[in-house]
Design an enzyme around this catalytic site. Structure first.
Site: not given
Ligand code: OXD
Ligand code: MN
Length: 638
Positions: A94, A243, A252, A272, A294, A296, A319, A413
């Site tokens: 991102r 991406y 998102k 989130h 992200s 964690c 998510d 991913r």
């Molecule tokens: C993030 C994702 O960046 O879920 O939080 O991709």
């Molecule tokens: Mn996320």
């Protein structure tokens, strides 16, 4: 020109040159509002053809065929219908610096910062600047490419909590991935007829003929990438990146940034957060939602196999959560997504066997390593390639175990259907959503922050969310490890002014008769100050913390029960955390210690951040909670 487009073009736009071919479903079968949206986008982007996507398996197979032919994906022959994409190395995450909210006033999107400070809560662009940026990017951007029209639902189709979108894109990779991450198909088409939808326009920004060769057969325009959100028009326009976080606009962009604005307007929450169901050995069940920045381990927690005998964790989502109070005053949550777009490195049979089972079929991998027998590989997969099997890294170069560079990109991913996860909750697609008893905030905090604590109240919990900090992540373009503020794990995803967001959260408690979830904070990542090792084993052992949370939800709010009050909140009372059968001893004193010096610094840091970043938009009750923490820390004994 085919019949399906001629009616539209007569009314809305004139086509130049060779015209537009309409494949698959006819455009004229779409509702007028969708036709108009497509018409305007075609006029601007000038694609060479249009396909309306219905989500049928044959259509997906055709798209995968196109991607394979164009060298964008390769089949992974070790698995069933799995694919590997390698991106241009300039398009791997991102891009927060190029993600903007476009609103009439800056204050709509961002709180006023203290003089000279740059906002860390997002980027604002004026409507006129955006009009210019758009005019420099979108006209003709799809020349020579096909525009795909993807009608989709975020949330189970027909759920009162679900919302519809239409994404227009020139990327077949996006089509294939949206087919996994969202719900498509005839029911969505039907509902579009009488509903509103979020308008999502995406282009990779590489019209044909190409002016320069592609890198890794991956079209993108990284130098001019722009991901723009127009919340009042419920519109997203994304240019230049293929991406996922920038291009799968349902995720998102829609489900967090645009949806948080819709949620504010309609009185609910778009967060989130993962959602999981926790069942005790006695068969009692509670659902919790948890917000972590992200990287964690959100996906691991959502799919956890508890180390505590008799306890069960089931996954509703990994998510994003959309949550609304029902007429009985219970907070109900749905997962708006239909798939997982998870970080691959670190995922293994040890850390997340459910994810490993999920990704054996129908999965698109991006930027992972590849084995010569047609499998995937990444750091932390915990598998030694069989003798004779060689490895290729995410850049397509030969790679050997022990090489100093990484085999998989740290933000590589997997994109896999949620329904394939063995631990999906039976209620995961329930239209009314699952009832939430607890909300957990967390972060990656090497120092000072205890394993778990409970907030004193909803209002204190809102402050705890506002004060969240975590070590930075590979999911965005930041470099190195720094402890960053990430309030509510939403810092990159706020759709409107964070100060107003806090007021919205506080307002949830204003309606009488609601059963407000209890709010907790967890930290699986505290390190031993002497050895640097983790103090807590994590993964399945986190069920011990979930058990305490579960039990607290059954105790009267504000009562001690299994908890003891501290400066930061309720901590588990002596013996209240189930440590039976832990594989190795844990230094509980170190795990729960509250060093006064650390908390003085932490409170000062939070004050500075909120003063500088939220300023006069900080709601009074949050400021009072901060003062409360400062006073309790001052009263702490060394
Ligand atoms: C993030 C994702 O960046 O879920 O939080 O991709
Ligand atoms: Mn996320």
């Amino acid at each position: 020109m085919s019949a399906c487009l001629s009616a539209l073009s007569r009314r809305h736009w004139a086509l130049g040159g060779g015209g537009v071919r309409c494949l698959s479903l006819s455009l004229s079968s779409l509702p007028r509002s969708v036709q108009e949206y497509v018409g305007g986008a075609v006029e601007m982007c000038r694609p060479a053809g249009i396909s309306v996507m219905t989500g049928k398996p044959e259509e997906t197979a055709e798209i995968l065929g196109v991607l394979e032919r164009d060298g964008v994906i390769r089949r992974l022959r070790k698995y069933n219908n799995c694919w590997l994409a390698r991106t241009d190395p300039k398009d791997v995450a991102r891009v927060e610096s190029k993600t903007v909210m476009v609103t009439p006033q800056q204050r709509d999107a961002l709180p006023p910062t203290a003089a000279g400070a740059k906002s860390q809560l997002g980027n604002w662009m004026s409507e006129s600047e955006f009009a210019k940026a758009r005019a420099e990017r979108f006209p003709g951007c799809m020349a020579g490419r096909k525009m795909y029209v993807i009608p989709f639902s975020m949330g189970p189709v027909g759920s009162p909590l679900a919302k519809l979108g239409v994404q227009l894109t020139d990327s077949p990779y996006v089509v294939a991935s949206m087919g996994i991450m969202t719900r498509m198909g005839p029911e969505v088409m039907e509902r579009l007829a009488d509903g509103d939808f979020v308008r999502c326009l995406h282009s990779v920004g590489r019209p044909l003929p190409l002016k320069a060769p592609l890198v890794s057969s991956w079209p993108c325009d990284p130098a001019r990438t722009l991901v723009a959100h127009l919340p009042s028009a419920r519109q997203i326009e994304s240019y230049g990146s293929g991406y996922g976080g920038n291009s799968l606009l349902g995720k998102k962009c829609f489900a967090l940034r645009i949806a948080s604005t819709i949620a504010r307007d309609e009185g609910w929450l778009a967060e989130h957060m993962l959602i999981l169901g926790l069942t005790s050995p006695a068969g009692e069940k509670r659902y919790v939602a948890a917000a972590f920045p992200s990287a964690c381990g959100k996906t691991n927690l959502a799919m956890m196999q508890p180390a505590l005998p008799g306890w069960k964790v089931e996954c509703v989502g990994d998510d994003i959560a959309w949550m609304k109070f029902d007429s009985q005053g219970r907070l109900r949550a749905i997962n708006p997504e239909n798939g997982f777009f998870g970080v691959a490195p670190g995922t293994s049979m040890k850390t997340n066997p459910n994810a490993m089972a999920t990704i054996q079929s129908n999965t698109i991998f991006t930027n992972v390593g590849e084995t010569s027998d047609g499998g995937v590989w990444w750091e932390g997969i915990d598998q030694i390639p069989a003798p004779g099997v060689t490895l290729t890294d995410w850049l397509g170069q030969p790679w050997k175990l022990g090489d100093s560079r990484l085999c998989a990109h740290p933000n590589s991913r997997f994109c896999a259907p949620a329904a394939q996860c063995p631990s999906m909750d039976p209620q995961w697609e329930s239209p009314e959503g699952v009832p939430i008893d607890a909300i957990i905030f967390g972060g990656r905090r090497p120092e000072g922050v205890p394993l778990v604590y409970e907030s004193f109240s909803w209002r204190h919990g809102v402050f705890v969310g506002a004060a969240m900090r975590s070590e930075s992540t590979a999911a965005a373009e930041h470099k190195g490890k720094v402890i960053m503020h990430d309030p509510f794990a939403m810092r990159p995803f706020f759709g409107y002014n964070f100060g107003h967001y806090l007021s919205h959260w506080l307002s949830m408690a204003a309606t009488p008769g609601r059963r407000l979830p209890r709010i907790f904070h967890v930290n699986w990542f505290r390190r031993d100050t002497a050895t640097g090792g983790f103090l807590w084993p994590g993964f399945g052992e986190n069920a011990r913390v979930l058990k305490w949370i579960f039990q607290r939800c059954g105790e009267q709010e504000g009562s001690a029960g299994g908890a003891a009050s501290s400066a930061v909140g309720w901590l588990p009372a002596e013996g209240a955390l189930d440590l039976s059968g832990l594989p190795q001893p844990v230094d509980m004193a170190a795990l729960f210690s509250l060093p006064r010096g650390f908390w003085e610094k932490e409170a000062a840091e939070v004050r500075q951040y909120l003063t500088q970043q939220v300023g006069e938009d900080l709601p009074g009750p949050v400021e009072e909670e901060l003062r409360g923490l400062e006073e309790r820390v001052k009263a702490m004994r060394d």
